[in-house]
Design a protein around this motif. Structure first.
Motif, short mmCIF file in Angstrom:
data_model
loop_
_atom_site.label_atom_id
_atom_site.label_comp_id
_atom_site.label_asym_id
_atom_site.label_seq_id
_atom_site.Cartn_x
_atom_site.Cartn_y
_atom_site.Cartn_z
N ALA A 1 -19.24 15.45 -17.68
CA ALA A 1 -20.08 14.38 -18.40
C ALA A 1 -21.10 15.69 -17.98
O ALA A 1 -22.60 15.90 -19.00
N ASN A 2 -21.49 16.22 -17.20
CA ASN A 2 -22.54 17.71 -16.92
C ASN A 2 -22.04 18.43 -18.17
O ASN A 2 -23.28 18.91 -18.14
N ILE B 1 -21.57 17.95 -21.15
CA ILE B 1 -21.77 17.66 -22.19
C ILE B 1 -23.16 17.46 -22.54
O ILE B 1 -23.60 17.98 -23.54
N ARG B 2 -24.02 17.50 -21.14
CA ARG B 2 -25.48 17.42 -21.51
C ARG B 2 -26.49 18.05 -21.46
O ARG B 2 -26.98 18.52 -22.09
N PHE B 3 -25.81 19.50 -21.26
CA PHE B 3 -25.88 20.61 -21.82
C PHE B 3 -25.83 20.98 -23.09
O PHE B 3 -26.74 21.63 -23.33
N TYR B 4 -25.06 20.37 -24.06
CA TYR B 4 -24.83 20.37 -24.93
C TYR B 4 -26.62 20.25 -25.84
O TYR B 4 -26.96 18.61 -25.34
N HIS C 1 -29.61 21.02 -24.83
CA HIS C 1 -30.63 21.53 -23.98
C HIS C 1 -31.12 22.73 -24.12
O HIS C 1 -30.08 23.60 -23.84
N GLN D 1 -27.99 25.13 -22.64
CA GLN D 1 -27.92 25.74 -23.15
C GLN D 1 -26.89 26.83 -23.08
O GLN D 1 -26.09 27.25 -22.95
#
Length: 178
Positions: free
Chosen positions: A86-87, A89-92, A94, A97
């Motif tokens: 999940a973490n 995925i959150r960087f995409y 962002h 990234q």
């Protein structure tokens, strides 16, 4: 024998695997069809390879590697927790990234280097020594882990410095100064 890091190899010198529309993989080196498991074996042996779409010639190596990871993750003993995924995925999308990819790559390489050093130093260890080592009591463990932690801190600091420079450049371009 210590494990050697694979030297950077150009894509032209790499073994070429072609992926056909029927999802079959063809090894041009052996002139035979191979399985995803065999591609994994080539990666484990550190053989440089590139996977190309047979029709378009597009480099699809990353997607094949992701497919191998997906199969490994589904195979019973996953490496990544749901929270870790999940973490990631959150960087995409962002701002971080671009930094996160190189940060993860450098940390995995540092961890791989530690693993190689441990394997080199552990050659010929007795079962008692392994027990002591796995209990974290071996003298080399704190040193190696300390080096890893320091490398990780350094990489994180470099990432922060790059972000700060980019922010200052962006603010400067907008006519805003600190």
């Amino acid at each position: 024998m210590p494990e050697q890091k694979a030297a950077p190899v150009s894509k032209a010198a790499a073994r070429v695997i072609k992926k056909y529309p029927n999802r079959r993989l063809y090894d041009t080196n052996t002139s035979s069809y191979i399985t995803l498991s065999e591609v994994k074996h080539l990666v484990m042996e550190r053989q440089p390879l590139v996977v190309r779409d047979a029709k378009s010639g597009e480099d699809i190596t990353r997607s094949i590697f992701l497919q191998i990871i997906l199969e490994e993750e589904a195979g019973g003993r996953p490496m990544f927790t749901e929270a870790a995924l999940a973490n990631i995925i959150r960087f995409y999308g962002h701002a971080m990234q671009g930094f996160m990819g190189s940060y993860l790559e450098n940390n995995v390489q540092a961890f791989t280097d530690i693993q190689a050093k441990l394997a080199e130093q552990a050659h010929g260890m007795t079962p008692e020594a392994w027990t002591q080592f796995m209990g974290g009591q071996a003298p080399m463990v704190p040193g190696l882990m300390g080096n890893y932690a320091e490398q990780s801190r350094t990489l994180f600091s470099q990432m922060q410095e790059q972000m700060q420079k980019q922010t200052e450049q962006m603010l400067g371009a907008m006519g805003l100064k600190r």
